[in-house]
Design a protein around this motif. Sequence first.
Motif, mmCIF file in Angstrom:
data_model
loop_
_atom_site.group_PDB
_atom_site.id
_atom_site.type_symbol
_atom_site.label_atom_id
_atom_site.label_comp_id
_atom_site.label_asym_id
_atom_site.label_seq_id
_atom_site.Cartn_x
_atom_site.Cartn_y
_atom_site.Cartn_z
ATOM 1 N N UNK A 85 0.851 -1.189 0.000
ATOM 2 C CA UNK A 85 0.000 0.000 0.000
ATOM 3 C C UNK A 85 0.885 1.237 0.000
ATOM 4 N N UNK A 86 1.011 1.913 -1.145
ATOM 5 C CA UNK A 86 1.778 3.159 -1.196
ATOM 6 C C UNK A 86 1.013 4.234 -0.430
ATOM 7 N N UNK A 87 1.622 4.755 0.632
ATOM 8 C CA UNK A 87 0.986 5.760 1.485
ATOM 9 C C UNK A 87 2.097 6.524 2.195
ATOM 10 N N UNK A 88 2.111 7.841 2.046
ATOM 11 C CA UNK A 88 3.193 8.648 2.609
ATOM 12 C C UNK A 88 2.769 9.446 3.837
ATOM 13 N N UNK A 143 8.050 -5.284 11.187
ATOM 14 C CA UNK A 143 9.065 -5.536 10.155
ATOM 15 C C UNK A 143 9.244 -4.314 9.263
ATOM 16 N N UNK A 144 10.489 -4.059 8.855
ATOM 17 C CA UNK A 144 10.744 -2.930 7.964
ATOM 18 C C UNK A 144 11.928 -3.233 7.062
ATOM 19 N N UNK A 145 11.934 -2.573 5.918
ATOM 20 C CA UNK A 145 13.083 -2.561 5.022
ATOM 21 C C UNK A 145 13.073 -1.206 4.332
ATOM 22 N N UNK A 146 13.818 -1.057 3.233
ATOM 23 C CA UNK A 146 14.010 0.271 2.660
ATOM 24 C C UNK A 146 13.684 0.323 1.168
ATOM 25 N N UNK A 147 13.175 1.482 0.768
ATOM 26 C CA UNK A 147 13.028 1.858 -0.633
ATOM 27 C C UNK A 147 14.317 2.498 -1.132
ATOM 28 N N UNK A 148 14.219 3.054 -2.344
ATOM 29 C CA UNK A 148 15.295 3.907 -2.823
ATOM 30 C C UNK A 148 16.087 3.300 -3.957
ATOM 31 N N UNK A 204 4.202 1.302 1.910
ATOM 32 C CA UNK A 204 5.345 1.666 1.070
ATOM 33 C C UNK A 204 5.507 3.179 1.099
ATOM 34 N N UNK A 205 6.670 3.629 1.521
ATOM 35 C CA UNK A 205 6.949 5.065 1.648
ATOM 36 C C UNK A 205 6.837 5.489 3.089
ATOM 37 N N UNK A 206 5.598 5.636 3.571
ATOM 38 C CA UNK A 206 5.294 5.855 4.989
ATOM 39 C C UNK A 206 6.171 6.919 5.635
#
Length: 387
Positions: free
Chosen positions: A219-222, A289-294, A244-246
């Motif tokens: 879910x892309x949400x900033x 749980x977390x990881x990274x974009x970019x 995703x983003x958050x």
Amino acid sequence: MAIHKLFFVRILLLSPCTALAAQDLLIECKTLAIAPDVVVSPGAFLVRDGKVAFLGQEIPAEARAKARTLAWPTATIVPGFVLAHSTLGQEQDLAERAVAMTPELQAADAFDPYRTDLGQLPRYGVTGCGLAPSSRNVAAGIGALVKPGKDKGRIASNATFLKLSLTAAARDPERPPTSLMGAIDLLREGFLTAKRGVQGGPDIAVLGQALRGERRVFFAADTFSEIQGALALAQQFGFEPVLVGASEAQDCIEQIAATRAAVVLQPLTMEMRGDRLLLPQRLEQRGIPFCFLGNPHQLRTSAAIAVHFGTSRKQALAALTRTPAQLLGQQDLIGSLRRGCDADFTVFDGDPLDLSSALRAVYVDGQQLIGDEPARITTSATGKEAR
């Protein structure tokens, strides 16, 4: 060009790499991270047909004797890094602008195995990537797991997560929805239709898969409001989302934990506010749980910054390897070096979370894609070395 107009011969793309050497490879190193919480020293594992066949003392003596040995006596080997979500520079090909609800579209249909962005992944230790539909569609489509290769990339799994988006990119003044509430209502109506079991097209079928837990929802949400909207939908329909983003996740950590969500964070930079830099630590403390974009070069840097601001080294390494593999539902293939996993690994001359450590080599499916030669290469039981 829209995603549905691009077609590749996926049978060829899905086939395993045919250039793998028939001979087993015995990999030896000073330190081996089989998984973030399983580290051995010294380390050894046997690669057969592109997969991890045996570890350490489990390696049969006969197989050890016949294998081609690649020795890295001073190096640390960890599983290849996994980028959980990226369009790999194909943003235009991974969206359909005419309509907002396109959950049945597949990113795999737009996959270009020769794309430069894919070929650049190994330079930064990345051996697997979640190819994602664009955030410009509210229900954007189905992601894929893709991997770089020696000559071209390949699709390792053509259907992974369902991508949804509540970001500003999904709200278009030229077609509905034009507001955040409109986007939320559009998704709610789609999920309600799927929940009622109404016979519909492939779009309703995909939403039904998400409701039954057959497909993870990214879910892309900033912003705070977007995150709240995503969590409300997830709670209403009983799925555990991946945010995703958050960017404003620090303002709703308790709600994220209550919904059993995971987070794919924006990359970290030292110029960020303190609360953003402390976010990985706070997520770890709450068991989220977390990881990274970019961009690929930002993954390792983000993990190192997270450690600097209090995240455990184990969790930071998991954010590069095991966690994104789990979020993609591909933990049996990638993200660790357990038996049966793809032989995707990176070789460092020190701790990979220490940015002064150099990346020495990267292997995908047991093939070296970039890097130095090992310190010693033994070709057979004779003990003869080849350079």
